[in-house]
Design a protein around this motif. Sequence first.
Motif: not given
Length: 161
Positions: A2-8, A66-82, A117-121
């Motif tokens: 899990i990586k946290i960078i300036k509220k992202k 993300g869902i288990h550790n940070l409570g992300f919403n499954e419907a609003s997840l986007v792949i930002i890095k692959a 999770d794009i719903s957070l920002d």
Amino acid sequence: MIKIIKKKVEVYALGQHICMSAHKARRVIDQIRGRSYEETLMILELMPYRACYPIFKLVYSAAANGIHNLGFNEASLVIIKAEVNEGTATKRLKPQARGRSYLIKRPTCHITIGLKDISLDEYEYSDYLTCSKKLELINKQKNTNLTCRDTYSSGGLWDKK
């Protein structure tokens, strides 16, 4: 991871020493980069490549993190890095005639999948939408200019001998 960078908040899954060439894995990774989580799972299930299964497992694992550790919403997840990096080549010896041996190198690769999770920002995402709408308008203007110069109606393509 899990990586946290300036509220992202971003969630990663890393698969190391996957026994396939990096070139074949990149062919699949390029299709899913930037897509939503649910759309990615559908694409990976329907593609006929052998590289899809380990990538599918990594995407699923990153989402579960993300869902288990940070409570992300499954419907609003986007792949930002692959990304796919080359790993070490495993070396095997194949017996040949007259007591000789032949070296076989089997390539491996390391695959990294990052989800966000794009719903957070919402603010950043709304900026992205306004930029994409501007690009759509520009593309529409370009396309209208291109339809005026149709090569088939002008006869320029088939008149030459």
